[in-house]
Design an enzyme around this catalytic site. Structure first.
Site, PDB file in Angstrom:
ATOM      1  N   GLY A 102       0.838  -1.194   0.000  1.00 18.54           N
ATOM      2  CA  GLY A 102       0.000   0.000   0.000  1.00 18.54           C
ATOM      3  C   GLY A 102       0.871   1.241   0.000  1.00 18.54           C
ATOM      4  O   GLY A 102       0.553   2.261   0.607  1.00 18.54           O
ATOM      5  N   GLY A 105      -0.249   4.992  -0.583  1.00 21.46           N
ATOM      6  CA  GLY A 105      -1.223   5.621   0.302  1.00 21.46           C
ATOM      7  C   GLY A 105      -0.621   6.684   1.205  1.00 21.46           C
ATOM      8  O   GLY A 105       0.600   6.778   1.367  1.00 21.46           O
ATOM      9  N   LEU A 272       0.836   3.250  21.359  1.00 21.89           N
ATOM     10  CA  LEU A 272       1.715   2.558  22.293  1.00 21.89           C
ATOM     11  C   LEU A 272       3.178   2.906  22.045  1.00 21.89           C
ATOM     12  O   LEU A 272       4.041   2.621  22.878  1.00 21.89           O
ATOM     13  CB  LEU A 272       1.509   1.047  22.197  1.00 21.89           C
ATOM     14  CG  LEU A 272       0.133   0.550  22.647  1.00 21.89           C
ATOM     15  CD1 LEU A 272       0.061  -0.964  22.579  1.00 21.89           C
ATOM     16  CD2 LEU A 272      -0.192   1.031  24.054  1.00 21.89           C
ATOM     17  N   GLY A 273       3.473   3.510  20.903  1.00 21.37           N
ATOM     18  CA  GLY A 273       4.839   3.936  20.618  1.00 21.37           C
ATOM     19  C   GLY A 273       5.115   5.362  21.028  1.00 21.37           C
ATOM     20  O   GLY A 273       6.247   5.842  20.886  1.00 21.37           O
ATOM     21  N   LYS A 274       4.114   6.077  21.554  1.00 20.40           N
ATOM     22  CA  LYS A 274       4.322   7.449  22.004  1.00 20.40           C
ATOM     23  C   LYS A 274       5.288   7.470  23.191  1.00 20.40           C
ATOM     24  O   LYS A 274       5.218   6.622  24.088  1.00 20.40           O
ATOM     25  CB  LYS A 274       2.993   8.083  22.413  1.00 20.40           C
ATOM     26  CG  LYS A 274       1.962   8.187  21.294  1.00 20.40           C
ATOM     27  CD  LYS A 274       2.257   9.324  20.357  1.00 20.40           C
ATOM     28  CE  LYS A 274       1.131   9.527  19.359  1.00 20.40           C
ATOM     29  NZ  LYS A 274       1.427  10.601  18.384  1.00 20.40           N
ATOM     30  N   HIS A 332      -6.752   2.864  21.337  1.00 24.63           N
ATOM     31  CA  HIS A 332      -5.757   3.780  21.904  1.00 24.63           C
ATOM     32  C   HIS A 332      -5.948   3.977  23.413  1.00 24.63           C
ATOM     33  O   HIS A 332      -5.045   3.728  24.210  1.00 24.63           O
ATOM     34  CB  HIS A 332      -5.835   5.150  21.233  1.00 24.63           C
ATOM     35  CG  HIS A 332      -5.537   5.133  19.771  1.00 24.63           C
ATOM     36  ND1 HIS A 332      -4.768   4.159  19.173  1.00 24.63           N
ATOM     37  CD2 HIS A 332      -5.905   5.980  18.771  1.00 24.63           C
ATOM     38  CE1 HIS A 332      -4.671   4.414  17.873  1.00 24.63           C
ATOM     39  NE2 HIS A 332      -5.357   5.503  17.609  1.00 24.63           N
ATOM     40  N   ARG A 467       1.066  14.476  29.756  1.00 25.35           N
ATOM     41  CA  ARG A 467       0.616  14.982  28.462  1.00 25.35           C
ATOM     42  C   ARG A 467       1.331  14.213  27.361  1.00 25.35           C
ATOM     43  O   ARG A 467       2.534  14.365  27.150  1.00 25.35           O
ATOM     44  CB  ARG A 467       0.883  16.477  28.341  1.00 25.35           C
ATOM     45  CG  ARG A 467       0.207  17.109  27.113  1.00 25.35           C
ATOM     46  CD  ARG A 467       0.708  18.512  26.862  1.00 25.35           C
ATOM     47  NE  ARG A 467       0.573  19.355  28.011  1.00 25.35           N
ATOM     48  CZ  ARG A 467       1.471  20.285  28.372  1.00 25.35           C
ATOM     49  NH1 ARG A 467       2.566  20.463  27.655  1.00 25.35           N
ATOM     50  NH2 ARG A 467       1.270  21.016  29.439  1.00 25.35           N
ATOM     51  N   GLN A 469       0.590  14.264  24.019  1.00 22.16           N
ATOM     52  CA  GLN A 469       0.812  15.137  22.865  1.00 22.16           C
ATOM     53  C   GLN A 469      -0.180  16.297  22.928  1.00 22.16           C
ATOM     54  O   GLN A 469      -1.230  16.165  23.567  1.00 22.16           O
ATOM     55  CB  GLN A 469       0.650  14.378  21.546  1.00 22.16           C
ATOM     56  CG  GLN A 469      -0.787  13.980  21.233  1.00 22.16           C
ATOM     57  CD  GLN A 469      -0.961  13.353  19.873  1.00 22.16           C
ATOM     58  OE1 GLN A 469      -0.045  12.812  19.286  1.00 22.16           O
ATOM     59  NE2 GLN A 469      -2.174  13.411  19.349  1.00 22.16           N
ATOM     60  N   ARG A 560     -16.255  22.568  23.524  1.00 23.71           N
ATOM     61  CA  ARG A 560     -15.694  21.575  24.444  1.00 23.71           C
ATOM     62  C   ARG A 560     -16.455  20.251  24.416  1.00 23.71           C
ATOM     63  O   ARG A 560     -16.181  19.366  25.212  1.00 23.71           O
ATOM     64  CB  ARG A 560     -15.685  22.133  25.871  1.00 23.71           C
ATOM     65  CG  ARG A 560     -14.735  23.302  26.046  1.00 23.71           C
ATOM     66  CD  ARG A 560     -14.772  23.819  27.479  1.00 23.71           C
ATOM     67  NE  ARG A 560     -13.873  24.937  27.658  1.00 23.71           N
ATOM     68  CZ  ARG A 560     -12.595  24.841  27.967  1.00 23.71           C
ATOM     69  NH1 ARG A 560     -12.051  23.643  28.113  1.00 23.71           N
ATOM     70  NH2 ARG A 560     -11.839  25.904  28.123  1.00 23.71           N
TER      71      ARG A 560
END
Length: 585
Positions: A102, A105, A272-274, A332, A467, A469, A560
């Site tokens: 792909g 993309g 999970l990679g953050k 997530h 935090r 992101q 909000r």
């Protein structure tokens, strides 16, 4: 037609509610490679999920799946970290072939190829590797390289040899056009890969960056026609969504396992990679001040908040089939919750960590419809600018009831977390872009300084904020005396702001996950029983919402979110922690 608004907003009784292991990325310059042959086999592979045709090798070779022991190491430059790996089976050199299925993309162009280049730029890919794009579009190698080159960037602190590195990387990139369900086309791909592998022992990674309805076709063709056939491993990265309910997810897993073993399947959830998500277990398990507080005795509630300040913007056709709960919450946010709430694993081994996450998911109370709030953004004019409604997107069916916002209260029925509300909310077209974990602690018993805060005890509550992101940070809100002769208190932040503390640019999540897949490290990837447990939690309430055709509460673009989300929080004596962001930061 039922409406969820009436379910929540009619009456809310004021009921009183009473790691995960550190990232251990290898630093080649600090490791004696010749003394660690098994480590080298991990190092010889580099690629991950999202657009790959599946290949099958019945058994993975020599892979313990164990992560290296964490250590505190000095920061080194990319030049110092470059190590050439020249071993393979019987003394032959090893090569890694990474196929992005792909490749034409957006995901491949914007995330996968840039992540692979970043790994190469910083010396994390092996000496011999090949990146091959595979898609139906007709394209030459040169056209692929031109397309990819437009999205490549270098680390801001290491730009002196950027152009040279880009040129070297692009020379390793090739393209092959073919159908996703054609064994003949994949056989031709296999032939091309062998040419570039040059007779070396080969490992192959396929990243499936294609729609989920053709996952199985691509995996079948790759496994039968393009697997590593010389003793190397074959792995496939599968991008979400993994089905849309328990039944379809189980069917997908069953189909994939006709051609792959569980160890060959890497189900990727890029959150999970953050960096801050991976730091969760480090924060908790390596700091004495936090681990004793991580329980119902001290924590009043936990909030997992995800917000985007834009709508579907032409992607409504895809989004409308899933909605915000399937798109964000079920994967997530639930994954973050499991990492946050799990017990201390026996070791940093991937299976030990994933075992603890599964225990959390299986301990969770079934979600009730009254503990869910749904919303959908409507058009709104602000500052003279008109913002469209969700149903104004031409790819969205007229009259769609698909939620673009959801809030939910979840509970874990175990000894550590009994009675603690875990509140999630996620939405599009909100007032800001943010992903964070907020841990609100209990009030201090018999607090001597309550009079300084008046009747609002929440103002005196300690809160830990992680935090994820943007602008990564960890800060703890504490009560502090304002300097002066009087006794005046305020809330101050003990703040670890990553941009201020570390000069090094934070890697993209896909870089970490691709490197893990190449190394065979599975702890940041989702195991099949973990996926089953997650879907079992959400599928019943999702079916109920769809069967009853629940009407979402409409909220203005850029607001909000639905008012009922505040009623839901108030039901458990909780106030959303992100309401005062403009004041606190």
């Amino acid at each position: 037609m039922a409406t969820l608004y009436s379910t929540h907003c009619r009456s809310f009784p004021s009921s009183s509610s009473t790691s995960f292991p550190p990232s251990n990325r290898f630093l080649p310059a600090t490791v004696s490679l010749k003394s660690q042959p098994q480590f080298l086999q991990h190092l010889s592979v580099h690629t991950q999920q999202h657009d790959g045709a599946a290949t099958v090798s019945p058994v993975e070779n020599n892979h313990s799946g164990k992560r290296r022991i964490p250590e505190i190491v000095p920061v080194i430059s990319s030049k110092e970290s470059e190590v050439e790996v020249d071993f393979g089976k019987d003394g032959n050199e090893v090569t890694v072939s990474i196929t992005v299925v792909g490749a034409s993309g957006d995901l491949a162009k914007k995330k996968i190829f840039p992540a692979l280049f970043a790994l190469y730029y910083e010396g994390f890919l092996p000496k011999h590797f090949t990146v091959c794009g595979y898609a139906r579009s007709k394209m030459t190698d040169v056209e692929l390289r031109n397309m990819v080159s437009k999205t490549l960037t270098c680390r801001i602190d290491q730009r002196e040899n950027c152009n040279e590195k880009m040129e070297q990387f692009l020379k390793r990139c090739f393209y092959h056009s073919g159908q996703y369900d054609s064994q003949e086309n994949f056989a031709a791909l296999d032939k091309k890969l062998k040419e570039h592998e040059g007779g070396r022992a080969s490992n192959r990674l396929f990243y499936l960056s294609i729609p989920p309805n053709i996952f199985v076709d691509a995996v079948k063709c790759a496994s039968l026609s393009a697997s590593s056939g010389n003793g190397g491993w074959t792995r496939v990265i599968v991008e979400k969504p993994f089905g849309r309910d328990s039944e379809s997810s189980a069917a997908l897993t069953k189909s994939l396992k006709q051609y792959l073993t569980e160890d060959q399947i890497f189900r990727i959830d890029h959150y999970l990679g953050k960096e801050l998500v991976e730091n969760l277990s480090v924060l908790r398990f390596s700091n004495l001040i936090f681990e004793p507080l991580w329980s119902r005795q001290y924590i009043r509630n936990v909030q997992l908040i995800f917000s985007e300040d834009f709508g579907t913007e032409g992607r409504g056709g895809y989004f409308d089939n899933y909605g915000i709960i399937r798109d964000i919450m079920q994967n997530h946010l639930l994954q973050i919750l499991a990492l946050f709430a799990m017990e201390t694993p026996v070791s940093l081994d991937a299976e030990d960590i994933r075992n603890e996450k599964v225990k959390v998911l299986r301990s969770m109370r079934p979600i009730k419809l009254e503990d869910i709030v749904l919303g959908q953004y409507k058009n709104h004019t602000r500052g003279g600018v008109a913002y469209p409604a969700y149903v104004d997107d031409k790819t969205v069916p007229k009259g769609s009831l698909t939620p673009t916002f959801a809030a939910a209260a979840l509970f874990i029925d175990n000894a550590r977390w009994d009675g603690v509300p875990f509140l999630m909310k996620a939405g599009k077209a909100l007032h800001n872009k943010r992903a964070e974990i907020r841990v609100q602690f209990r009030h201090v018993p018999g607090n001597l300084y309550n009079r300084n805060f008046g009747s609002d005890l929440d103002r005196a509550t300690n809160e830990l904020v992680i935090r994820v992101q943007p602008d990564e940070a960890i800060y703890l809100k504490i009560n502090n005396k304002v300097p002066g002769l009087g006794m005046k208190l305020d809330r101050s932040n003990l703040n670890l702001h990553y941009a201020a503390r570390y000069s090094k640019e934070i890697p993209d999540a896909y870089e970490r996950l691709l490197l893990d897949a190449i190394e065979g490290e599975r702890r940041l990837f989702i195991r099949s029983d973990e996926l089953d447990a997650a879907w079992s939690l959400f599928t019943p309430v999702l079916n109920e919402i769809e069967d009853k055709k629940i009407t979402p509460e409409y909220y203005p673009y850029g607001s909000r979110g639905p008012v009922c989300a505040h009623y839901l929080a108030a039901r458990y004596n909780v106030r959303w922690g992100d309401l005062g962001l403009e004041v606190e930061q």
